[in-house]
Scaffold this motif. Sequence first.
Motif, PDB file in Angstrom:
ATOM      1  N   THR A  15      13.849 -20.703 141.489  1.00 52.35           N
ATOM      2  CA  THR A  15      14.298 -19.881 142.615  1.00 52.35           C
ATOM      3  C   THR A  15      13.270 -18.808 142.996  1.00 52.35           C
ATOM      4  N   GLY A  16      12.267 -18.630 142.117  1.00 55.80           N
ATOM      5  CA  GLY A  16      11.176 -17.714 142.478  1.00 55.80           C
ATOM      6  C   GLY A  16      11.064 -16.457 141.633  1.00 55.80           C
ATOM      7  N   LYS A  17      11.679 -16.459 140.468  1.00 57.71           N
ATOM      8  CA  LYS A  17      11.659 -15.248 139.629  1.00 57.71           C
ATOM      9  C   LYS A  17      10.236 -14.841 139.244  1.00 57.71           C
ATOM     10  N   THR A  18       9.444 -15.837 138.816  1.00 55.82           N
ATOM     11  CA  THR A  18       8.071 -15.549 138.362  1.00 55.82           C
ATOM     12  C   THR A  18       7.168 -15.177 139.532  1.00 55.82           C
ATOM     13  N   THR A  19       7.507 -15.654 140.717  1.00 51.97           N
ATOM     14  CA  THR A  19       6.715 -15.339 141.913  1.00 51.97           C
ATOM     15  C   THR A  19       7.074 -13.954 142.433  1.00 51.97           C
ATOM     16  N   ILE A  20       8.360 -13.676 142.549  1.00 50.39           N
ATOM     17  CA  ILE A  20       8.817 -12.425 143.165  1.00 50.39           C
ATOM     18  C   ILE A  20       8.781 -11.262 142.177  1.00 50.39           C
ATOM     19  N   GLY A  21       9.069 -11.532 140.897  1.00 49.33           N
ATOM     20  CA  GLY A  21       9.144 -10.460 139.898  1.00 49.33           C
ATOM     21  C   GLY A  21       7.922  -9.543 139.907  1.00 49.33           C
ATOM     22  N   PRO A  22       6.704 -10.095 139.764  1.00 46.69           N
ATOM     23  CA  PRO A  22       5.522  -9.223 139.749  1.00 46.69           C
ATOM     24  C   PRO A  22       5.289  -8.500 141.078  1.00 46.69           C
ATOM     25  N   LEU A  23       5.626  -9.148 142.186  1.00 48.30           N
ATOM     26  CA  LEU A  23       5.453  -8.496 143.495  1.00 48.30           C
ATOM     27  C   LEU A  23       6.417  -7.319 143.619  1.00 48.30           C
ATOM     28  N   LEU A  24       7.635  -7.541 143.163  1.00 43.51           N
ATOM     29  CA  LEU A  24       8.631  -6.468 143.221  1.00 43.51           C
ATOM     30  C   LEU A  24       8.220  -5.321 142.301  1.00 43.51           C
ATOM     31  N   VAL A 100      19.885  -3.247 136.671  1.00 41.58           N
ATOM     32  CA  VAL A 100      20.385  -3.697 137.970  1.00 41.58           C
ATOM     33  C   VAL A 100      19.849  -5.110 138.184  1.00 41.58           C
ATOM     34  N   PHE A 101      20.693  -6.006 138.668  1.00 43.48           N
ATOM     35  CA  PHE A 101      20.275  -7.398 138.862  1.00 43.48           C
ATOM     36  C   PHE A 101      19.871  -7.657 140.310  1.00 43.48           C
ATOM     37  N   VAL A 102      18.812  -8.442 140.462  1.00 43.06           N
ATOM     38  CA  VAL A 102      18.478  -9.001 141.775  1.00 43.06           C
ATOM     39  C   VAL A 102      18.666 -10.506 141.624  1.00 43.06           C
ATOM     40  N   HIS A 103      19.727 -11.014 142.224  1.00 44.74           N
ATOM     41  CA  HIS A 103      20.018 -12.453 142.122  1.00 44.74           C
ATOM     42  C   HIS A 103      19.311 -13.180 143.262  1.00 44.74           C
ATOM     43  N   LEU A 104      18.295 -13.944 142.921  1.00 47.67           N
ATOM     44  CA  LEU A 104      17.592 -14.738 143.937  1.00 47.67           C
ATOM     45  C   LEU A 104      18.402 -16.002 144.192  1.00 47.67           C
ATOM     46  N   THR A 105      18.865 -16.152 145.446  1.00 44.29           N
ATOM     47  CA  THR A 105      19.730 -17.276 145.780  1.00 44.29           C
ATOM     48  C   THR A 105      19.069 -18.144 146.850  1.00 44.29           C
ATOM     49  N   GLY A 106      19.343 -19.430 146.802  1.00 41.50           N
ATOM     50  CA  GLY A 106      18.783 -20.292 147.836  1.00 41.50           C
ATOM     51  C   GLY A 106      19.426 -21.657 147.811  1.00 41.50           C
ATOM     52  N   ALA A 107      19.235 -22.373 148.908  1.00 35.34           N
ATOM     53  CA  ALA A 107      19.776 -23.732 148.998  1.00 35.34           C
ATOM     54  C   ALA A 107      19.097 -24.604 147.950  1.00 35.34           C
ATOM     55  N   ARG A 108      19.879 -25.451 147.366  1.00 34.93           N
ATOM     56  CA  ARG A 108      19.360 -26.323 146.320  1.00 34.93           C
ATOM     57  C   ARG A 108      18.167 -27.153 146.810  1.00 34.93           C
ATOM     58  N   GLU A 109      18.266 -27.642 148.062  1.00 34.76           N
ATOM     59  CA  GLU A 109      17.188 -28.490 148.610  1.00 34.76           C
ATOM     60  C   GLU A 109      15.865 -27.723 148.643  1.00 34.76           C
ATOM     61  N   LEU A 110      15.934 -26.463 149.052  1.00 33.04           N
ATOM     62  CA  LEU A 110      14.720 -25.647 149.140  1.00 33.04           C
ATOM     63  C   LEU A 110      14.124 -25.434 147.742  1.00 33.04           C
ATOM     64  N   ILE A 111      14.968 -25.091 146.800  1.00 35.66           N
ATOM     65  CA  ILE A 111      14.492 -24.810 145.439  1.00 35.66           C
ATOM     66  C   ILE A 111      13.921 -26.077 144.814  1.00 35.66           C
ATOM     67  N   GLU A 112      14.613 -27.186 145.036  1.00 37.80           N
ATOM     68  CA  GLU A 112      14.162 -28.461 144.474  1.00 37.80           C
ATOM     69  C   GLU A 112      12.792 -28.831 145.062  1.00 37.80           C
ATOM     70  N   SER A 113      12.649 -28.615 146.344  1.00 39.20           N
ATOM     71  CA  SER A 113      11.380 -28.981 146.975  1.00 39.20           C
ATOM     72  C   SER A 113      10.251 -28.086 146.457  1.00 39.20           C
ATOM     73  N   ARG A 114      10.522 -26.782 146.267  1.00 34.77           N
ATOM     74  CA  ARG A 114       9.482 -25.899 145.712  1.00 34.77           C
ATOM     75  C   ARG A 114       9.136 -26.320 144.286  1.00 34.77           C
ATOM     76  N   MET A 115      10.149 -26.663 143.526  1.00 30.70           N
ATOM     77  CA  MET A 115       9.894 -27.064 142.124  1.00 30.70           C
ATOM     78  C   MET A 115       9.093 -28.347 142.038  1.00 30.70           C
ATOM     79  N   SER A 116       9.332 -29.232 142.985  1.00 29.72           N
ATOM     80  CA  SER A 116       8.657 -30.534 142.928  1.00 29.72           C
ATOM     81  C   SER A 116       7.155 -30.374 143.187  1.00 29.72           C
ATOM     82  N   HIS A 117       6.769 -29.263 143.817  1.00 30.92           N
ATOM     83  CA  HIS A 117       5.338 -29.012 144.054  1.00 30.92           C
ATOM     84  C   HIS A 117       4.697 -28.174 142.959  1.00 30.92           C
TER      85      HIS A 117
END
Length: 176
Positions: A15-24, A100-117
Amino acid sequence: MSTPQVVVVMGVSGTGKTTIGPLLAARLGVPYAEGDDFHPPANIAKMSAGTPLTDEDRRPWLDAIGAWAHRRAGLGGVVSSSALKRSYRDRLRAAAPGVVFVHLTGARELIESRMSHRTGHFMPAALLDSQFATLQPLQPDEPGVAVEVSGSPAQITERAVTALHGYAGSRPAPSA
Ligand SMILES: Nc1ncnc2c1ncn2[C@@H]1O[C@H](COP(=O)(O)OP(=O)(O)OP(=O)(O)O)[C@@H](O)[C@H]1O
Ligand SMILES: O=C(O)[C@H](O)[C@@H](O)[C@H](O)[C@H](O)CO
């Protein structure tokens, strides 16, 4: 000045935790810790082999993340952790009450497509089913915000910063 927050960036694999975490973290001016680095080697081996972790597997990992968050109390920090179940988040909060939690949410199709790359990562996309099946979204009585992950990493990071500001502003000021 307000006390720096300790933020747990959560959500299913990919969902992007490793990508967004350092930027945040950079945006908030605090250190980032990668949740995957807290897994015992046996957990990494298990996931690499395509087997979902159990509650028991996740316990030492959550405790290590909770200990990091506790050490950062009052100093601020961002740490990633899928934190899929309410009970996992309650465990993190017991260790580090102010998180405090930041829940990264997204459509399964989007997440699956990002993971596949994604290359060079131990987590197989095949485990996404179990990640979604296990996920209990952040509930209204839990501290945090949900942030949708469409768009660029920079856009998502700004969305998270805005949501966190709104959240901090919606809480009563500490009485002491
Ligand atoms: N906003 C985005 N736009 C395009 N690609 C993205 C975006 N966010 C993340 N990605 C890509 O999607 C893939 C998954 O992201 P990332 O590794 O950050 O997720 P994760 O939640 O940390 O996953 P895991 O829990 O499995 O470690 C990576 O290849 C990453 O580069
Ligand atoms: O609770 C879990 O099943 C694990 O923590 C996974 O979520 C991984 O850590 C991560 O998603 C893979 O990178």
